[in-house]
Design a protein around this motif. Sequence first.
Motif, PDB file in Angstrom:
ATOM      1  N   LEU A  56       0.816  -1.214   0.000  1.00 16.93           N
ATOM      2  CA  LEU A  56       0.000   0.000   0.000  1.00 16.93           C
ATOM      3  C   LEU A  56       0.857   1.275   0.000  1.00 16.93           C
ATOM      4  O   LEU A  56       0.621   2.177  -0.811  1.00 16.93           O
ATOM      5  CB  LEU A  56      -0.947  -0.026   1.192  1.00 16.93           C
ATOM      6  CG  LEU A  56      -2.202   0.789   0.990  1.00 16.93           C
ATOM      7  CD1 LEU A  56      -3.030   0.261  -0.169  1.00 16.93           C
ATOM      8  CD2 LEU A  56      -3.028   0.814   2.257  1.00 16.93           C
ATOM      9  N   PRO A  57       1.856   1.382   0.898  1.00 16.28           N
ATOM     10  CA  PRO A  57       2.710   2.583   0.864  1.00 16.28           C
ATOM     11  C   PRO A  57       3.363   2.789  -0.500  1.00 16.28           C
ATOM     12  O   PRO A  57       3.376   3.910  -1.015  1.00 16.28           O
ATOM     13  CB  PRO A  57       3.771   2.308   1.928  1.00 16.28           C
ATOM     14  CG  PRO A  57       3.179   1.299   2.821  1.00 16.28           C
ATOM     15  CD  PRO A  57       2.203   0.507   2.024  1.00 16.28           C
ATOM     16  N   VAL A  58       3.882   1.688  -1.094  1.00 11.05           N
ATOM     17  CA  VAL A  58       4.546   1.813  -2.391  1.00 11.05           C
ATOM     18  C   VAL A  58       3.550   2.306  -3.436  1.00 11.05           C
ATOM     19  O   VAL A  58       3.844   3.198  -4.227  1.00 11.05           O
ATOM     20  CB  VAL A  58       5.149   0.455  -2.829  1.00 11.05           C
ATOM     21  CG1 VAL A  58       5.629   0.523  -4.267  1.00 11.05           C
ATOM     22  CG2 VAL A  58       6.287   0.058  -1.906  1.00 11.05           C
ATOM     23  N   LEU A  59       2.343   1.732  -3.376  1.00 13.01           N
ATOM     24  CA  LEU A  59       1.312   2.114  -4.326  1.00 13.01           C
ATOM     25  C   LEU A  59       0.933   3.587  -4.178  1.00 13.01           C
ATOM     26  O   LEU A  59       0.810   4.313  -5.166  1.00 13.01           O
ATOM     27  CB  LEU A  59       0.079   1.227  -4.111  1.00 13.01           C
ATOM     28  CG  LEU A  59      -0.542   0.666  -5.380  1.00 13.01           C
ATOM     29  CD1 LEU A  59       0.385  -0.335  -6.033  1.00 13.01           C
ATOM     30  CD2 LEU A  59      -1.900   0.042  -5.071  1.00 13.01           C
ATOM     31  N   SER A  60       0.743   4.036  -2.918  1.00 13.96           N
ATOM     32  CA  SER A  60       0.354   5.440  -2.720  1.00 13.96           C
ATOM     33  C   SER A  60       1.439   6.365  -3.223  1.00 13.96           C
ATOM     34  O   SER A  60       1.154   7.398  -3.818  1.00 13.96           O
ATOM     35  CB  SER A  60       0.035   5.750  -1.256  1.00 13.96           C
ATOM     36  OG  SER A  60       0.111   4.634  -0.446  1.00 13.96           O
ATOM     37  N   LEU A  61       2.711   6.008  -2.947  1.00 20.38           N
ATOM     38  CA  LEU A  61       3.815   6.867  -3.394  1.00 20.38           C
ATOM     39  C   LEU A  61       3.839   6.931  -4.918  1.00 20.38           C
ATOM     40  O   LEU A  61       3.965   8.011  -5.506  1.00 20.38           O
ATOM     41  CB  LEU A  61       5.146   6.348  -2.856  1.00 20.38           C
ATOM     42  CG  LEU A  61       6.364   7.175  -3.245  1.00 20.38           C
ATOM     43  CD1 LEU A  61       6.287   8.562  -2.638  1.00 20.38           C
ATOM     44  CD2 LEU A  61       7.659   6.494  -2.819  1.00 20.38           C
ATOM     45  N   ALA A  62       3.697   5.756  -5.562  1.00 23.86           N
ATOM     46  CA  ALA A  62       3.747   5.712  -7.027  1.00 23.86           C
ATOM     47  C   ALA A  62       2.615   6.539  -7.631  1.00 23.86           C
ATOM     48  O   ALA A  62       2.818   7.311  -8.570  1.00 23.86           O
ATOM     49  CB  ALA A  62       3.662   4.266  -7.499  1.00 23.86           C
ATOM     50  N   LEU A  63       1.435   6.398  -7.039  1.00 25.24           N
ATOM     51  CA  LEU A  63       0.268   7.126  -7.529  1.00 25.24           C
ATOM     52  C   LEU A  63       0.485   8.635  -7.438  1.00 25.24           C
ATOM     53  O   LEU A  63       0.254   9.398  -8.366  1.00 25.24           O
ATOM     54  CB  LEU A  63      -0.948   6.720  -6.692  1.00 25.24           C
ATOM     55  CG  LEU A  63      -2.291   6.791  -7.389  1.00 25.24           C
ATOM     56  CD1 LEU A  63      -2.392   5.716  -8.458  1.00 25.24           C
ATOM     57  CD2 LEU A  63      -3.419   6.652  -6.369  1.00 25.24           C
ATOM     58  N   LEU A  64       0.981   9.058  -6.256  1.00 25.84           N
ATOM     59  CA  LEU A  64       1.205  10.474  -6.003  1.00 25.84           C
ATOM     60  C   LEU A  64       2.289  11.022  -6.933  1.00 25.84           C
ATOM     61  O   LEU A  64       2.186  12.122  -7.474  1.00 25.84           O
ATOM     62  CB  LEU A  64       1.611  10.650  -4.536  1.00 25.84           C
ATOM     63  CG  LEU A  64       1.196  11.937  -3.856  1.00 25.84           C
ATOM     64  CD1 LEU A  64      -0.273  12.213  -4.058  1.00 25.84           C
ATOM     65  CD2 LEU A  64       1.509  11.838  -2.375  1.00 25.84           C
ATOM     66  N   LEU A  65       3.344  10.208  -7.123  1.00 25.96           N
ATOM     67  CA  LEU A  65       4.456  10.630  -7.974  1.00 25.96           C
ATOM     68  C   LEU A  65       3.959  10.809  -9.411  1.00 25.96           C
ATOM     69  O   LEU A  65       4.294  11.795 -10.078  1.00 25.96           O
ATOM     70  CB  LEU A  65       5.572   9.580  -7.913  1.00 25.96           C
ATOM     71  CG  LEU A  65       6.948  10.052  -8.366  1.00 25.96           C
ATOM     72  CD1 LEU A  65       7.413  11.238  -7.551  1.00 25.96           C
ATOM     73  CD2 LEU A  65       7.962   8.914  -8.261  1.00 25.96           C
ATOM     74  N   ALA A  66       3.133   9.852  -9.861  1.00 26.86           N
ATOM     75  CA  ALA A  66       2.567   9.953 -11.217  1.00 26.86           C
ATOM     76  C   ALA A  66       1.746  11.236 -11.343  1.00 26.86           C
ATOM     77  O   ALA A  66       1.843  11.956 -12.338  1.00 26.86           O
ATOM     78  CB  ALA A  66       1.716   8.729 -11.519  1.00 26.86           C
ATOM     79  N   ALA A  67       0.959  11.523 -10.303  1.00 27.96           N
ATOM     80  CA  ALA A  67       0.125  12.729 -10.321  1.00 27.96           C
ATOM     81  C   ALA A  67       0.990  13.986 -10.386  1.00 27.96           C
ATOM     82  O   ALA A  67       0.698  14.919 -11.136  1.00 27.96           O
ATOM     83  CB  ALA A  67      -0.773  12.762  -9.100  1.00 27.96           C
ATOM     84  N   VAL A  68       2.073  14.017  -9.602  1.00 31.62           N
ATOM     85  CA  VAL A  68       2.970  15.179  -9.594  1.00 31.62           C
ATOM     86  C   VAL A  68       3.609  15.363 -10.971  1.00 31.62           C
ATOM     87  O   VAL A  68       3.670  16.471 -11.504  1.00 31.62           O
ATOM     88  CB  VAL A  68       4.053  15.035  -8.509  1.00 31.62           C
ATOM     89  CG1 VAL A  68       5.173  16.032  -8.723  1.00 31.62           C
ATOM     90  CG2 VAL A  68       3.440  15.222  -7.131  1.00 31.62           C
TER      91      VAL A  68
END
Lengths: 338, 307
Positions: free
Chosen positions: B10-22
């Motif tokens: 979950l942490p990895v997924l949230s980071l990846a999602l946020l990074l993609a958004a940024v």
Amino acid sequence: MRTLTKMALSAAVLALAGPALADTADRRIALSNNYAGNSWRQAMLQSWETVTGQAVADGVVAEAPAFTTAENQATEQAAQIQNIILEGYDAIVLNAASPTALNGAVKEACDAGIVVVSFDGIVTEPCAYRIAVDFREMGRKQVEYLSGRLPEGGNLLEIRGLAGVFVDDEISAGIHAGVEQFPQFSIVGSVHGDWAQDVAQRAVAGVLPSLPDDIVGVVTQGGDGYGAAQAFAAAGREMPIIVMGNRQDELLWWKEQRDANGYETMSVSIAPGVSTLAFWVAQQVLDGQTVPQDLIVPFLEIQQDGLDAALETTPEGGVANEEYTLDDAKAVIAAAAN
Amino acid sequence: MRRLDARLLLPVLSLALLLAAVFWVQPRAMSYTGLNLLFNLAVPIALATIAQMLVIMVDDIDLSIGTFVSFCACVTATVLHDSPLLGVLVLGAAVAVYAALGALIEARKLPAIVVTLGMSFVWAGLAVLMLPAPGGATPDWLRTLMTVKPPLLPMAILACVLLAVVSHLLVTRSALGTRLRAVGGNARSVARAGWSVVRLKAVAYGLAGVFGVLSGMALVGLATSADANIALRYTLLSIAGVILGGGEFTGGRVSPVGAVIGALTLTLAASFLSFLRLSPDWQIGAQGAILVLVLAARLLVRRRAVA
């Protein structure tokens, strides 16, 4: 009319006049602000919006948004500045949470070729421009004004700010320098009013019984004049000349007294609109003008004849404000260059 | 090993999602310099988060880490800069105090939340004594270290990977780490097995102190000078980072890699909101909403796993 102390003369403005504005038409300037929780800061942001909105409409710059950190913390503002760098702005106008803790982020900005202009809360990083307040002069000026009103001099009461804060020491040093310059005055009492009307009122009320009856003037730091007046009135003393600090309650009291008995004084502080001065300075740097690294903010002085106009434009509970123009910025730059 | 992966997903997924958004909002961030600017201030936060994690691991919580990091920053910018040897001594003494606190909390069965809250005022006071007005200077080697431009990966990413690997080896792989996690899981059985819980807690707190010192030093390396209030936010950020990274308040269930990712996610969330031009009045709320969202997602995932 409110008079702006422009230390430079119009001749200096003329000398600088004439550079084309179009050079910065595609440039983007961002405001980085650390705090928006009091009336001074709200007025500061409002002025920024008004002046930069017009500048964008006039095609002077392409964009000038304001960014405020969610919390008043240096680490947050450093991150905010780095984000502004990432967004590719050409200049950052900065009211800093800490004079030193943002230096790393400011250096990053300078290294990326971004112009950084700090004001009010200035930063020490050498590559940034600083628009600082000459607090000493603010103190000295008060005594100078009193010497004009009371050539024979007399006893003064000094109301200081918050103990241990740099601003308090500076203004007080200026007041004492003023007393040295005009030796017909002597400071017979000094209390801390913490820049708050209620604290000032209590402090003055407490010290009054121990002071001589003939106090002719009260020198202040702003935000304490109204409280001092209340204390003098409550003690049944003759009202001295109290120098005000541009707060709305002070100006209102002054007007009431003037209408009732012709009371005369002056008021001095820094206008929140200094953010717009910083904007024009940044624009001038982007325009390729030579600007000294250290500049001084002009004071906003209110004299007897400007009282009504000032009171009209000052919101209830707020501070008198002044928005700066490009010419004001040029005058400040010219003054510092000399 | 598989359970660890599930915790990290979950942490990895949230980071990846946020990074993609940024990256989508601000493509400029997708570069060497961009990534460094985006993440370099996350390095001290990640270090503070690991410090917090070590305390949470032994079933305690540290409310003083923010002021402790501020204090260490002030020492670094003053004493360590002017006379390195004395600076090392002072920072070493600070770590010793941390270890002693851990021992005291266990030996006298004191609530850690109260002791560390009290200590937070002590550290804040000492920080002001060290640096009454903002200022100081970074030791040159530290500035060089924090602004180094290694090939391929920017310093911020490299430092975070290094931190994740080192703390993972320390906490999950070493014998000491296993014993420390056991203190959080079941202190009594650790005591029965013949280990001194007091000593183990002292070690956990001492290690937290070491990471706190590193956090303060990294912060000064980036900021170039210090301020007695420089890291006050770190207390809450570090706790949020640990939890966001899959850690739990009890039972010694923590993940060092997750904690580092949690710290990065928090930093990124703030940048993302700023890129969106969200009004500052909404930013704190939105930051909280992201946190709640991730935690809610974790609860859902966990429930499904149990069912």
